[in-house]
Structure formats: structure tokens, C-alpha cells
Write an enzyme that holds these catalytic residues in place. Structure first.
Site, short mmCIF file in Angstrom:
data_model
loop_
_atom_site.label_atom_id
_atom_site.label_comp_id
_atom_site.label_asym_id
_atom_site.label_seq_id
_atom_site.Cartn_x
_atom_site.Cartn_y
_atom_site.Cartn_z
N ASN A 261 8.90 15.39 -2.25
CA ASN A 261 8.42 14.00 -1.84
C ASN A 261 7.27 13.51 -2.21
OD1 ASN A 261 9.54 11.50 -0.13
ND2 ASN A 261 8.06 12.39 1.16
N GLU B 131 10.29 6.46 2.18
CA GLU B 131 9.37 5.83 3.14
C GLU B 131 9.21 4.21 2.84
OE1 GLU B 131 5.91 8.17 3.56
OE2 GLU B 131 6.96 10.18 3.50
N GLU C 23 3.75 15.43 -1.43
CA GLU C 23 2.34 15.01 -1.83
C GLU C 23 1.35 16.09 -2.74
OE1 GLU C 23 0.68 12.61 1.27
OE2 GLU C 23 2.51 11.62 1.65
N ASP D 161 8.18 0.80 2.30
CA ASP D 161 7.49 -0.31 3.08
C ASP D 161 6.77 -1.17 1.95
OD1 ASP D 161 5.00 1.09 2.79
OD2 ASP D 161 5.21 1.63 5.12
N HIS E 275 5.76 3.29 -0.86
CA HIS E 275 4.76 2.62 -0.12
C HIS E 275 4.32 1.44 -1.14
CE1 HIS E 275 5.09 4.77 3.50
NE2 HIS E 275 4.87 6.09 2.91
#
Ligand code: G2I
Length: 549
Positions: free
Chosen positions: A200, A264, A159, A266, A236
Site C-alpha cells: 500500500n 484511502e 509506504e 480523499d 490522497h
């Protein structure tokens, strides 16, 4: 051997067996047939889940974590705050727990994450600018060395970009400068020459300013020989908003010569869940899975934990959640079926075998217990349906059930059918018939007063019936037997019959109802001698009582 791709390693581990250079944790060969992990492995990819140490005391959760996935990511405990809480004091105990669990399950591990502005211990912010590069390298060297041969990927830097593609002004950016990311990758490579090194980030899932910036960085790293092996798209996502350019974006990174991982995943929704949202979510998970499947260098997908029970979403996005393929009770949601189908699961069209005929026991006026011989199924029996004719009376997860809410004095003919998770129903079992018993229930109290008149030739009787039960009674009879030849001559507020010694008095229309918990109705009569003496008795039957005057 080369480490050109995670899953080629896994395949090599499976076929070659114990190759000296292979980390044990890379032999993700224990996936249960039909699981998401096994299906992904058959496509040369992994399907994994994040997990976190506090969740590992939840046995049903751990069971699915171990059987359904062939890759794990520690959601927190490899982060700097956990691994170097004080400067140069390294502690890997919690992360080791996750790594050891993965090893015992035959799952590979992604290391997450070495350099991130979040979950940094406070002391890092106080490191002098000219010291921070050394501190960052020391952190990376120690952690990567500890987990050497235990993890297949490292999220080296996490990030580092803003939404507009500029560098995020983290402590590393401010004190070390633009070069800190390349330095982090070099330090990681020095500590482990073969682990795959990833950058990432979130909101780089589709093409846009932020992913363009990451793309440009990877391109320049490749040109300069900075050791980068992969890009992690966190994914996400929001319901209905899978980026249309996701596959194209994965492909363009692959074309730079790096792997891509969905790290990750979702897909959150506004709560509460409903069928339409579940369907949309299933479509969204399918789209992400297909985007990865379409690109050879997309090495796998990790959901950011697999159950809504342990999702980070509700605490960070109030009113949103239900983002994962399993609900908070660890039941599979439509998203699970969509992922499974996208990964090539063969639809199950085989019905379970026919269950044995049910036997009925403990039959009461409203309940009956049924038991039957269990069915078998090629995948697994999910449960049983009990029918009376076409009416579904009950469902059971096991080969037995207690029926409730039955009607009294009624014959029931029931059959059982087994079902599997795909919804296939077995043939009906042989039928069983049972008859519920006569209703009993409620309770009443009767007060009876009598006095002689006419010189002993007759008497008057006054009866009050009290409903002592918790439900109102509609329609009642009072039955009693005279001991000494008495006869009713006349009755008010009730009708009566008296074929012999036994009298039955029944309500008239206007006093049929007796309220619950102490409601009363009365009636009166005259009778012929001799007058009775005894006057009260309790009876347990609804509106029916048998005093012996
Ligand atoms: O924020 C979602 C993810 C975004 N990408 C990087 C991931 O590392 C990040 O994971 C989440 C964890 O799932 C959360 O569990 O990172 C959060 C921190 O930024 C984690 O939340 C923290 C809570 O904020 C703390 O209060 C808590 O003590 O988890 C800690 C451990 O449960």
C-alpha cells in the site's frame, strides 16, 4: 473454495450461506439497499470507509458508517504503536472493537497496517540490526494470527518507496535491507494462508516513477513466488488532479496478476468550500470510481473516513480540507451523488405524496404554527416547503413549522409541498388561511402636568411621551378620556380630535419619531374647566396610550 477475489467471496457467502471456511466478517451482505456499499456490491466490489475508535461514540456518525458502507478499515488502531506498544506485549482491544462493529454490520475489514515506518513504538528503533527481521516477523505473525478470518486484506507493508522510486530509508530498510518487504509478505502468508496480502502506498495512483518502482517490485515478487495478492493505491488526491493515467495504472497492476484496491481515498481542496469546488470534487470522485469500475480486478474503494468531521487533512495541510463525500455535519455533498450515480444508482424521479392541509395555531401578529399530515416517498421525505403564493415562507425537516417574521393584521393563505433528497417536489397541499393579529409591542410612559388658570375657568396641559421600548417609534397617538366634561380648546405640537370625552392627540410631522430606550416628545394644550387631577399611566402599546387624566 478459492479466494480469487474479495467480492467473489462475498457473493459466495451470500448465496451459499454458512460455509465453514468463511470468516463471518466476510459476509458483507447487510448493506442497506441504495447505499454506496450495496451499489458497489451489485458491481462485484465494495465501497468502504476508514474509521477510528474515538469516533465510535458519535451515534449519528456510527449510524451512517453502518448503513452506507460494506467495508471498514481501522484508521489507526491496527498499527504497530497500538498493537505491540512494548516488545512482545500484544494488545488488540481497540482494533477488535472496530472488527466487531464491522461484523455486526456485515462489513468486511481491511487490515491496516503491519509494517510501516510511522506510528512505530519507540522501542523498535532500538532493536539491534541482526534482531529486527525476527522482531518484524514476530509482530506480523502475532497480529495476522489474531485477526485470521477477521480481515479480508492486509496492508502488509506501507509506504516503502520515495517519490523518485528509490527505497525509503526506514529502520527496516536500513537494518534488514531490500529483502525486508518480501520477508514481511512471507511471514504474513505463513500466519494466514488465505488472507489477501497488499502493498500500500500514496502517489502511486497514476503512472510515474514511484508507481513504476512498485510495479517492478510486484513483477519481481510474482516471478519469484513471493506471496503478494494486491496493490493498494491510497489516492490522497488534490482537487482537479485525479491522475489521467489512473485506470491505465490499475489495469497494468491487474495484468501482473494482482488485485488493486483504492485504499484511502480523499480529495482535498483549499478552504473554504464553494459550489464550483464541490462540483469539481464530484467530478473527481466520479473519475476515481469509474477508473475502479473499469477494471475487474479493482476490488473496491475505501474513503479515508467518510466525513469532513473526522478527516486527517486539515491538521496536516493547513487551509485545506473538505476532502470527503459527507460534510462536517454528516450531510451528503455533491461528491456523494456522483459516486452513487457512478455506481449505478437509479435516479429518483418519484415525488413524495401530497402532504395534508396545514392547520394553523398560536397565531400572533408575527408568527403562526403550522402542522400537517406527513407525506411518504419511495426513498424518503427530506423535508417540506411552505409557500404563500409563489413565495417560499419556510422549510421544515418535519411535518410542522412555526412561521416567523409575518406581517401584522395580514391574511395568509399557505400551502405545503414535500421534497425528497433528489429534489422532487410533491403537489401542493390544500391551502389554509389565517390572519395575523394586530401589532402590539413597545411600551411608553406618559407624564402629564396641568394647572388651572382664569379663576378655574380653564387649564393648561403639558404632556411628555417617553418611548420605554427597545425600538424607535415613528408616528404615535395618545388617547385619553376626560372624566368631568373637560374640552380641549387649543393644542400645540400635536393635532387632536375630541368627539366627546375621549381625546386623541396625534403627532405632527416634526415630532413623529420617538427614539428607543427613553426618547421623548411633548405637546401642550389649553382646556376648559374643570381642570383634571390624575396625570400618569403606562400602557403597553406602541405609541398609543390611554391615560385617564
Ligand atoms: O496520513 C494519512 C494516511 C496515509 N496513509 C497511511 C495511513 O495510515 C495514514 O493515516 C493517518 C491517520 O488517518 C491519522 O489519524 O495516519 C496518521 C499518522 O501518520 C494518523 O494521525 C495520527 C496523529 O498524527 C496522531 O497525533 C494521533 O494521536 O492519529 C493519531 C490518532 O488519532
Amino acid at each position: 473454495m478459492s479466494r480469487s477475489g474479495t467480492m467473489s467471496l462475498i457473493a459466495a457467502a451470500v448465496t451459499i450461506g454458512a460455509v465453514a471456511v468463511l470468516p463471518v466478517a466476510m459476509t458483507a451482505d447487510a448493506a442497506v439497499p441504495g447505499s454506496l456499499g450495496a451499489l458497489a456490491a451489485a458491481k462485484g466490489k465494495y465501497f468502504g470507509s476508514a474509521t477510528d475508535n474515538p469516533e465510535l461514540s458519535d451515534a449519528p456518525y456510527v449510524s451512517i458508517l453502518g448503513s452506507e458502507f460494506n467495508q471498514l478499515t481501522p484508521g489507526n488502531t491496527m498499527k504497530w504503536q497500538y498493537t505491540e506498544p512494548s516488545q512482545n506485549q500484544f494488545t488488540f482491544t481497540q482494533a477488535d472493537t472496530v472488527v466487531n462493529l464491522a461484523r455486526s454490520n456485515g462489513q468486511v475489514v481491511r487490515g491496516h497496517t503491519l509494517v510501516w515506518h510511522n506510528q512505530l513504538p519507540g522501542w523498535v528503533a532500538n532493536v539491534a540490526a541482526d534482531q529486527l527481521l525476527g522482531v518484524m516477523r514476530n509482530h506480523i505473525t502475532n497480529e495476522v494470527t489474531h485477526f485470521r478470518d477477521q480481515v479480508v486484506h492486509w496492508d502488509v507493508v506501507n509506504e516503502a518507496f520515495e517519490e523518485n522510486g528509490t527505497r525509503r530509508q526506514t529502520v527496516f530498510q536500513q537494518k534488514i535491507g531490500d529483502g525486508y518487504i518480501a520477508e514481511a509478505f512471507r511471514a504474513a502468508r505463513a500466519a494466514d494462508p488465505t488472507v489477501k496480502l497488499y502493498y500500500n502506498d500514496y502517489n502511486i495512483d497514476g503512472i510515474g516513477a514511484k508507481s513504476d518502482a512498485v510495479y517492478a517490485m510486484v513483477q519481481s515478487f510474482k516471478q519469484q513466488g513471493v506471496p503478494i495478492d494486491g496493490v493498494g493505491l491510497q489516492a490522497h488526491l488534490i482537487l482537479g488532479q485525479v491522475p489521467a493515467t489512473m485506470q491505465q495504472n490499475i489495469q497494468r497492476f491487474a495484468d501482473l496478476g494482482v488485485d488493486v484496491a483504492i485504499t484511502e481515498l480523499d480529495i482535498r481542496m483549499n478552504l473554504p468550500r464553494d459550489t464550483a469546488k464541490d462540483t469539481q470534487q464530484a467530478n473527481d470522485y466520479r473519475a476515481v470510481t469509474n477508473a475502479c469500475l473499469a477494471v475487474t480486478r479493482c476490488v473496491g474503494i475505501t474513503v479515508w473516513d467518510y466525513t469532513d468531521k473526522y478527516s486527517w487533512i486539515p491538521s496536516v495541510f493547513p487551509g485545506q480540507g473538505a476532502a470527503l463525500p459527507y460534510d462536517e455535519n454528516l450531510a451528503r455533498k455533491p461528491a456523494y451523488a456522483a459516486i452513487s450515480a457512478a455506481l449505478g444508482a437509479v435516479p429518483d424521479t418519484t415525488a413524495p405524496s401530497t402532504p395534508g392541509p396545514p392547520t394553523a395555531s398560536n397565531v400572533t401578529s408575527s408568527t403562526a404554527t403550522l402542522a400537517w399530515t406527513a407525506s411518504t416517498d419511495n426513498v424518503g421525505v427530506a423535508g417540506y416547503n411552505v409557500y404563500r403564493g409563489d413565495t417560499l415562507l419556510a422549510q421544515s425537516a418535519t411535518n410542522g413549522v412555526t412561521l416567523t417574521g409575518l406581517s401584522a393584521s395580514t391574511q395568509y393563505q399557505v400551502v405545503v409541498r414535500a421534497r425528497d433528497a433528489a429534489g422532487n417536489l410533491s403537489a401542493a397541499s390544500a391551502a389554509t388561511t389565517f390572519t395575523t393579529t394586530v401589532a402590539v409591542g413597545g411600551s411608553c410612559r406618559v407624564a402629564y402636568g396641568a394647572s388651572n388658570w382664569g379663576g378655574g375657568g380653564g387649564f393648561t396641559g403639558q404632556v411628555t411621551v417617553t418611548n420605554t421600548g427597545p425600538t424607535a417609534i415613528t408616528g404615535w397617538s395618545l388617547v385619553w378620556t376626560y372624566a368631568n366634561g373637560q374640552r380641549v380648546a387649543q393644542m400645540w405640537n400635536a393635532t387632536y380630535t375630541q368627539p366627546a370625552a375621549t381625546v386623541t392627540a396625534t403627532n405632527v410631522s416634526y415630532n413623529a419619531s420617538i427614539g428607543a430606550n427613553g426618547g421623548t416628545q411633548s405637546f401642550a394644550s389649553t382646556g376648559r374647566t374643570p381642570a383634571p387631577t390624575a396625570s400618569r399611566r403606562r400602557s403597553p402599546s406602541t405609541g398609543r396610550t390611554a391615560p385617564s387624566p
